[in-house]
Structure formats: structure tokens, C-alpha cells
Design an enzyme around this catalytic site. Structure first.
Site, PDB file in Angstrom:
ATOM      1  N   SER A 126      41.580  27.590  36.004  1.00 41.41           N
ATOM      2  CA  SER A 126      41.620  28.495  37.160  1.00 41.41           C
ATOM      3  C   SER A 126      40.347  28.356  37.978  1.00 41.41           C
ATOM      4  CB  SER A 126      41.753  29.915  36.615  1.00 41.41           C
ATOM      5  OG  SER A 126      41.399  30.850  37.592  1.00 41.41           O
ATOM      6  N   TYR A 151      38.170  37.089  31.317  1.00 39.70           N
ATOM      7  CA  TYR A 151      39.205  36.084  31.611  1.00 39.70           C
ATOM      8  C   TYR A 151      38.537  34.788  32.088  1.00 39.70           C
ATOM      9  CZ  TYR A 151      42.685  33.638  34.458  1.00 39.70           C
ATOM     10  OH  TYR A 151      43.483  32.673  35.019  1.00 39.70           O
ATOM     11  N   LYS A 155      38.376  30.814  30.392  1.00 45.94           N
ATOM     12  CA  LYS A 155      38.733  29.548  31.049  1.00 45.94           C
ATOM     13  C   LYS A 155      37.543  28.577  31.002  1.00 45.94           C
ATOM     14  CE  LYS A 155      42.988  30.447  32.026  1.00 45.94           C
ATOM     15  NZ  LYS A 155      44.087  29.776  31.317  1.00 45.94           N
ATOM     16  N   PHE A 177      44.160  27.779  42.234  1.00 51.86           N
ATOM     17  CA  PHE A 177      43.655  28.882  43.041  1.00 51.86           C
ATOM     18  C   PHE A 177      44.684  30.024  42.904  1.00 51.86           C
ATOM     19  CE2 PHE A 177      39.572  27.592  44.634  1.00 51.86           C
ATOM     20  CZ  PHE A 177      39.495  26.401  43.936  1.00 51.86           C
TER      21      PHE A 177
END
Ligand code: UD1
Length: 331
Positions: A126, A151, A155, A177
Site C-alpha cells: 500500500s 496498519y 505493510k 493507492f
């Protein structure tokens, strides 16, 4: 023979659209999903779109032993790993849940790849890894900043594990995105069984349920004070996965980190306006406080994906907003 691809999280939002794209391009996807934020019905919906049976196993990807015992690992050509929790705000409230699930499932998948000698991994990352970027648009060389939420931290950690792992030589990390929209059939889309968190499903919900949409902050340092994001049709995100898999199979280069966006910065207020125009409908909104964990402004430079994959988004934001509203109306 058609190539077998394992898709973890294949009944989820991006996962289900990717499964459809894989079938369209002649692959044989096998879905593993614990249905924590989706429904088994997604499988029959995919089958209806593709007119083909799809293999599905309900398993939590952190359960390595159970994964290992599945009768699916012969002749697997690649794994696309989507299975993860994805709510920025929930991760702020439950950081441990995010760290153990998102990192634990990747570790299990990497061990499986080593055990069964599976060569190719596509990982669902992400733009959140860039944090609050110093310079826009962000390229893949932009600095990885302090994570703004647990979060984001998961990632960043997952990317690091993949890059440093000896289990795997061939990988593609796709930094999406903001995927929006739904399949044009309205048979699959963003389900949001748990509380919806993302802007477009919340716009749709507010119209359907005649409630207010809250815009999280209008005092950011952006042109209209609201946050800026790079919104891209989910089907274009799905097609990038198939393109990168093909690259992993055919090219000598075996490591990719790529931005996947539309390369356009759009503010929350602009997106609301575009939703209204695309669907000829009014959105009832009110400015409220900032949301914890939000990044002020981010959008992509995707020239690398265009060059490496010959991948170009084919759908506009308008199309995505029409598809999103159709999905909401029909479900
Ligand atoms: C974040 C990640 C994204 C990830 C996604 C998964 C960043 C920069 N992006 O998306 O990579 O795929 O989570 O869920 O970390 N908003 C409102 N009102 C609402 C809902 C949202 O104003 O009711 C605003 C948010 O403050 C934000 C924008 O809309 O500025 C988009 O929010 P959202 O759709 O939740 O996505 P991100 O948080 O950007």
C-alpha cells in the site's frame, strides 16, 4: 495446461476482482480465505461472471499447518497474497490484531513457498508505506517514512520481510493507492461486512441510508483543506497483478516494487463533487474532526509500472464512481 495461481484473500475486494482477471487471462486461480471480511457467496458471483467453477478453501492464512495440509500445492506457479486486515482506524485501536494477522499470514505463506518450492510471489502492499511524503508525487524511490498507523507498520514490515527473506527470489510488491469502484456487472465489489471505513463506500452508504457523511478535517495544508488521495478503479488494480505475474514468469528480472495508482491527486471534497456529478445525486456531508492515522496528501508517479509492465489504467474516476454507486444500489 492452465497455470495454477493461489490467491489468498481471494474473496476480498481487490482479491475477487483479481480472480476474475486471472480467469479472463486463462489462469486457474485457487482461493484461500477465512471469510473474515467477505462471504462465500462471492465465489458464486465470480463463477457467474466468468462462467467457470472456482476452487475455494476456507482457511485462516496464519494457520501454517492447516495450509500445508491442503491438497493444492502441486504445480503452483505463483501466489498472490492479499489476505490481511486493512482498516487504518481499526489498526489504531487494535494494533496487536493487525501485527499478528498481517505479518503472521505472510510468514506462513513464505514458509509454504519454501516447503513446496513455489517461486513467484505477488504481495499486496500500500502507498501507506510512504507515510506523510516529503515530495509529491511519490515514486518507488521516495523515502519510507515513519508509519502513521499500525496498519502502515504491518505493510512496511511485510515488505522488509519479503525483501530480506531467503525463502523467495522472485517477488513483486504492489503499492496500491486508493482502489475504488466495482466490477461492471455489480456482482462483486467492496463488501464491508465490518463497519465500512473507506470514503467511497461511506459516500454510497450515506446516500442509501439518508445519513450524513463526515469529512475528516478541512484544515490540512492542501488546496481546499481536505486530504488528497490517488483514487484508481479496482479493475485496473486487478489487471496490474496479472501483468506483473506474467513478467515474473517471462523476464530475467525477478524483483519488482511498483506503485499502482492513477497518478492524480484528488481531495475529499473534489471526490464528493465528482460522485455527485457522475451519478447525478446529492451527497449530504459535514466537516468533522481529523481522523487519527490519516496522511495529509499522497498521490503516485506510476511511470515505473507503465514502463516495466506496459500497464496503463483504462478506467476514469468517473467510471469508478458510477460502478461504485451501481454496486451499492444493486446489493
Ligand atoms: C488507507 C491507505 C491505503 C489503503 C487503505 C485501506 C494511506 C495513505 N492509505 O487509505 O493505502 O489501501 O487505507 O483501507 O494510508 N474520509 C472522510 N470521511 C469518511 C471516510 C474517509 O473524510 O467517512 C477521508 C479520509 O480522511 C481520507 C480519504 O477520505 O482522507 C480516504 O480515506 P479512505 O478511503 O479511508 O482511505 P485511506 O485512509 O486513504
Amino acid at each position: 495446461m492452465t497455470k495454477k495461481i493461489i490467491v489468498t484473500g481471494g474473496t476480498g475486494y481487490i482479491g475477487s476482482h483479481t480472480v476474475v482477471e486471472l480467469i479472463k487471462k486463462g489462469y486457474n486461480p485457487v482461493i484461500i480465505d477465512n471469510l473474515s471480511n467477505s462471504k462465500k457467496e462471492v465465489i458464486s458471483r465470480i463463477e457467474k461472471i466468468c462462467k467457470k467453477k472456482v476452487s475455494f478453501f476456507k482457511i485462516d492464512c496464519t494457520k501454517e499447518k492447516k495450509l500445508k495440509e491442503l491438497p493444492i500445492w502441486d504445480d503452483v506457479k505463483g501466489i498472490i497474497h492479499f489476505a490481511a486486515h486493512k482498516s487504518v482506524s481499526e489498526s489504531v485501536d487494535f494494533p496487536k490484531k493487525y501485527l499478528s494477522n498481517n505479518i503472521g499470514s505472510l510468514e506462513a505463506i513464505l514458509n509454504i513457498m519454501k516447503y513446496y518450492k513455489i517461486e513467484n510471489l505477488v504481495f499486496s502492499s500500500s502507498c501507506t508505506v510512504y507515510g506523510n511524503p516529503e515530495k509529491l508525487p511519490v515514486t518507488e524511490k521516495s523515502k519510507i517514512q515513519e508509519p502513521t498507523s499500525p496498519y502502515a507498520l504491518t505493510k512496511q514490515k511485510c515488505e522488509e520481510i519479503i525483501i530480506k527473506s531467503s525463502c523467495i527470489n522472485n517477488y513483486a510488491i504492489l503499492r496500491y493507492f486508493n482502489p475504488i469502484g466495482a466490477h461492471k456487472s455489480s456482482l462483486i465489489g467492496e463488501l464491508n461486512l465490518n463497519k465500512p471505513n473507506n470514503l467511497v463506500p461511506l459516500i454510497s452508504k450515506s446516500i442509501k441510508e439518508k445519513t450524513k457523511l463526515y469529512v475528516y478535517g478541512d484544515d490540512y495544508n492542501t488546496h481546499d483543506g481536505t486530504c488528497v488521495r490517488d483514487y484508481i478503479h479496482v479493475c485496473d488494480v486487478a489487471s496490474a497483478h496479472v501483468k506483473v505475474l506474467e513478467k515474473l514468469f517471462t523476464s530475467n528480472k525477478k524483483k519488482y516494487i511498483l506503485n499502482i495508482g492513477l497518478s492524480k491527486g484528488v481531495s475529499v471534497l473534489e471526490l464528493i463533487k465528482q460522485f455527485e456529478q457522475a451519478n447525478n445525486i446529492k451527497v449530504n456531508y459535514e466537516i468533522s474532526n481529523r481522523r487519527e492515522g490519516d496522511v495529509e496528501q499522497i498521490y503516485a508517479n506510476c511511470k515505473l509500472a507503465e514502463k516495466e509492465l506496459k500497464w496503463f489504467p483504462e478506467r476514469s474516476i468517473k467510471q469508478a464512481l458510477i460502478d461504485a454507486w451501481n454496486w451499492e444500489k444493486n446489493n
